[in-house]
Every structure is written in structure tokens, then in C-alpha cells.
Design a protein around this motif. Structure first.
Motif, PDB file in Angstrom:
ATOM      1  N   ASP A 164     -10.712   7.280 -20.372  1.00  0.00           N
ATOM      2  CA  ASP A 164     -10.283   6.605 -18.926  1.00  0.00           C
ATOM      3  C   ASP A 164      -9.581   8.089 -18.399  1.00  0.00           C
ATOM      4  N   PRO A 165      -9.113   8.018 -16.932  1.00  0.00           N
ATOM      5  CA  PRO A 165      -8.957   8.545 -16.584  1.00  0.00           C
ATOM      6  C   PRO A 165      -7.287   9.028 -16.653  1.00  0.00           C
ATOM      7  N   ALA A 166      -6.560   7.461 -17.795  1.00  0.00           N
ATOM      8  CA  ALA A 166      -5.307   7.819 -17.351  1.00  0.00           C
ATOM      9  C   ALA A 166      -4.956   8.227 -19.442  1.00  0.00           C
ATOM     10  N   ASP A 167      -6.184   8.216 -20.140  1.00  0.00           N
ATOM     11  CA  ASP A 167      -5.859   9.026 -21.296  1.00  0.00           C
ATOM     12  C   ASP A 167      -4.834  10.669 -20.811  1.00  0.00           C
TER      13      ASP A 167
ATOM     14  N   ASP B 119     -22.415  26.341 -23.821  1.00  0.00           N
ATOM     15  CA  ASP B 119     -23.754  24.285 -23.742  1.00  0.00           C
ATOM     16  C   ASP B 119     -22.812  23.195 -23.474  1.00  0.00           C
ATOM     17  N   LEU B 120     -21.502  23.353 -24.795  1.00  0.00           N
ATOM     18  CA  LEU B 120     -21.021  21.977 -24.708  1.00  0.00           C
ATOM     19  C   LEU B 120     -19.015  22.711 -23.993  1.00  0.00           C
ATOM     20  N   LYS B 121     -18.841  22.020 -23.443  1.00  0.00           N
ATOM     21  CA  LYS B 121     -17.904  22.083 -22.983  1.00  0.00           C
ATOM     22  C   LYS B 121     -17.073  20.697 -23.111  1.00  0.00           C
ATOM     23  N   LEU B 122     -15.474  21.595 -23.455  1.00  0.00           N
ATOM     24  CA  LEU B 122     -14.417  20.962 -24.708  1.00  0.00           C
ATOM     25  C   LEU B 122     -12.976  21.482 -23.530  1.00  0.00           C
ATOM     26  N   SER B 123     -12.573  19.876 -23.907  1.00  0.00           N
ATOM     27  CA  SER B 123     -11.483  20.042 -22.200  1.00  0.00           C
ATOM     28  C   SER B 123     -10.392  19.260 -22.987  1.00  0.00           C
ATOM     29  N   GLY B 124      -9.102  19.953 -23.149  1.00  0.00           N
ATOM     30  CA  GLY B 124      -8.246  19.394 -23.284  1.00  0.00           C
ATOM     31  C   GLY B 124      -7.232  19.021 -22.307  1.00  0.00           C
ATOM     32  N   SER B 125      -6.711  17.485 -22.553  1.00  0.00           N
ATOM     33  CA  SER B 125      -6.236  16.623 -21.259  1.00  0.00           C
ATOM     34  C   SER B 125      -4.798  16.841 -20.867  1.00  0.00           C
ATOM     35  N   GLY B 126      -4.488  17.737 -22.246  1.00  0.00           N
ATOM     36  CA  GLY B 126      -2.289  17.854 -21.903  1.00  0.00           C
ATOM     37  C   GLY B 126      -1.718  17.025 -22.909  1.00  0.00           C
TER      38      GLY B 126
ATOM     39  N   THR C 195     -21.263  13.041 -18.902  1.00  0.00           N
ATOM     40  CA  THR C 195     -19.575  12.014 -18.413  1.00  0.00           C
ATOM     41  C   THR C 195     -18.674  12.732 -20.166  1.00  0.00           C
ATOM     42  N   PRO C 196     -17.545  13.256 -19.336  1.00  0.00           N
ATOM     43  CA  PRO C 196     -16.827  13.342 -20.799  1.00  0.00           C
ATOM     44  C   PRO C 196     -16.842  12.188 -22.177  1.00  0.00           C
ATOM     45  N   VAL C 197     -16.838  12.438 -23.025  1.00  0.00           N
ATOM     46  CA  VAL C 197     -16.467  11.460 -24.062  1.00  0.00           C
ATOM     47  C   VAL C 197     -15.407  12.444 -24.970  1.00  0.00           C
ATOM     48  N   VAL C 198     -14.479  11.384 -26.296  1.00  0.00           N
ATOM     49  CA  VAL C 198     -13.483  11.792 -26.520  1.00  0.00           C
ATOM     50  C   VAL C 198     -14.103  12.052 -28.163  1.00  0.00           C
ATOM     51  N   ALA C 199     -13.668  13.515 -28.319  1.00  0.00           N
ATOM     52  CA  ALA C 199     -13.858  14.279 -29.072  1.00  0.00           C
ATOM     53  C   ALA C 199     -13.052  13.761 -30.419  1.00  0.00           C
ATOM     54  N   ALA C 200     -11.678  14.141 -29.598  1.00  0.00           N
ATOM     55  CA  ALA C 200     -10.680  13.994 -30.876  1.00  0.00           C
ATOM     56  C   ALA C 200      -8.937  13.493 -29.921  1.00  0.00           C
ATOM     57  N   ARG C 201      -8.376  12.944 -30.319  1.00  0.00           N
ATOM     58  CA  ARG C 201      -7.234  12.093 -29.903  1.00  0.00           C
ATOM     59  C   ARG C 201      -5.587  12.452 -30.860  1.00  0.00           C
ATOM     60  N   LEU C 202      -4.994  12.927 -29.921  1.00  0.00           N
ATOM     61  CA  LEU C 202      -3.245  13.359 -30.454  1.00  0.00           C
ATOM     62  C   LEU C 202      -2.871  11.732 -30.623  1.00  0.00           C
ATOM     63  N   ARG C 203      -1.660  11.616 -31.199  1.00  0.00           N
ATOM     64  CA  ARG C 203      -0.876  10.547 -31.493  1.00  0.00           C
ATOM     65  C   ARG C 203       0.430  10.914 -32.188  1.00  0.00           C
TER      66      ARG C 203
END
Length: 186
Positions: free
Chosen positions: A162-165, A117-124, A178-186
Motif C-alpha cells: 500500500d503506498p501508505a505503508d 536480480d532482487l531489489k529490496l527497499s526499505g520504506s523508512g 510490483t513490490p511485495v512485502v518481504a518484512a514489516r516492522l511493528r
């Protein structure tokens, strides 16, 4: 949750599960679960947890408590931002454009898939793996510094993608298609 520095909701209302997904530890030793919970009329909170069969050295401040599993026995439950296995798996899922682990349960000796019930997706992302956590700053967002990358974990995932994320872990659940950001790499 009232004991965590990032939580600013009511202390007298129990959290309600909204959705959950998990990641697999390649070594098979640590349970990794991403919980989304709500408290009263407040926001949806992103609460990543890890479960271990013994205390994690040096992680007392991240210990939430212990629980008893009917098959596995006692488990030490941690706020996952302080657990290197969580940081490694979130980084890997984002880098590899991965997703939450497949879930199965058993009915009459047969393994049956269960829809998450939770879809998690990495952007690459083109970032290296890491070996060591160098710092952890709790808050919203929480920040996990490593020897090669910084991971931010949004406690309240409301930032639209953002589609460019690149370098993000997105989340979708019932009521948040609508996908929201759960985590981000920098």
C-alpha cells in the motif's frame, strides 16, 4: 526446506533459485543473504540466510547446515530469523529507507558492479534500533520479537504494498515487478 515448519511444498523436488540479494553486516563478520526460491509449481519462497565462521550460541534450532567456502573455509548456515545480525540489518534497512547491498566481482584485477536480480527497499520508519531478540516464532509469517520492535518476515511474499505503508521491506524480481512485502516492522 522440507525440515522447516513453514514449508508445505513437495519433499522430492529441489528448490530453484529465483533471485537473491544481500545485506552488509557493519561488523563484516556475518554474511546476510535473502534468497527467493521456487519448488515445482508452488509459490516463490522467501528464505533469508546468514553465514558465520563459527556456530552461533543458542541458535541450534536455526542451523540449516555447514558449507565449505573456497576462500573463507567452513561456514555455518542459519535460517536468518534466528540470527540477531539479520534482525538488526533488516530493521536498519527499513528504518533508513535503505536497499540491498551493492554487489561486485573481480575481472582481471578490476572490481565490476553486478546488477542484483532482487531489489529490496526499505520504506523508512520512525522506530528505534534494538539490542536484544526476545522471541522468535517460526511460520509464515515468521515473527522476531525484540526489546523495541516486532519484525514479521513473510515466507511467501505476496502482499502488495500500500503506498501508505511505512515500516516495510519490499521485494521485486523478474516476474514480480510490483513490490511485495518481504518484512514489516511493528
Amino acid at each position: 526446506m522440507p525440515t522447516r515448519s513453514w514449508y508445505d511444498g513437495p519433499d522430492d523436488v529441489a528448490p530453484v533459485r529465483v533471485a537473491a540479494g544481500r545485506f552488509d553486516d557493519p561488523a563484516g563478520a556475518v554474511g546476510i543473504e535473502t534468497m527467493l526460491v521456487s519448488v515445482g509449481d508452488g509459490p516463490v519462497w522467501h528464505v533469508p540466510l546468514t553465514y558465520r565462521d563459527a556456530p552461533l550460541d543458542g541458535a541450534q534450532e536455526w542451523l540449516i547446515g555447514t558449507t565449505e567456502h573456497s576462500v573463507l573455509g567452513r561456514r555455518w548456515v542459519y535460517d536468518a530469523i534466528g540470527d540477531p545480525v539479520y534482525a538488526a540489518q533488516v530493521t536498519a534497512v527499513i528504518r533508513e529507507a535503505g536497499h540491498e547491498a551493492d554487489e561486485e566481482f573481480e575481472i582481471d584485477g578490476q572490481r565490476v558492479p553486478r546488477e542484483s536480480d532482487l531489489k529490496l527497499s526499505g520504506s523508512g520508519a520512525e522506530v528505534p534500533a534494538f539490542a536484544t531478540i526476545t522471541e522468535v516464532r517460526d511460520g509464515d509469517p515468521a515473527v522476531i520479537g525484540t526489546d523495541t520492535v516486532t519484525i514479521t518476515v513473510n515466507r511467501v511474499p505476496t502482499v502488495a504494498v500500500d503506498p501508505a505503508d511505512a515500516g516495510v521491506l519490499t521485494a521485486c524480481w523478474s516476474g514480480q515487478e510490483t513490490p511485495v512485502v518481504a518484512a514489516r516492522l511493528r
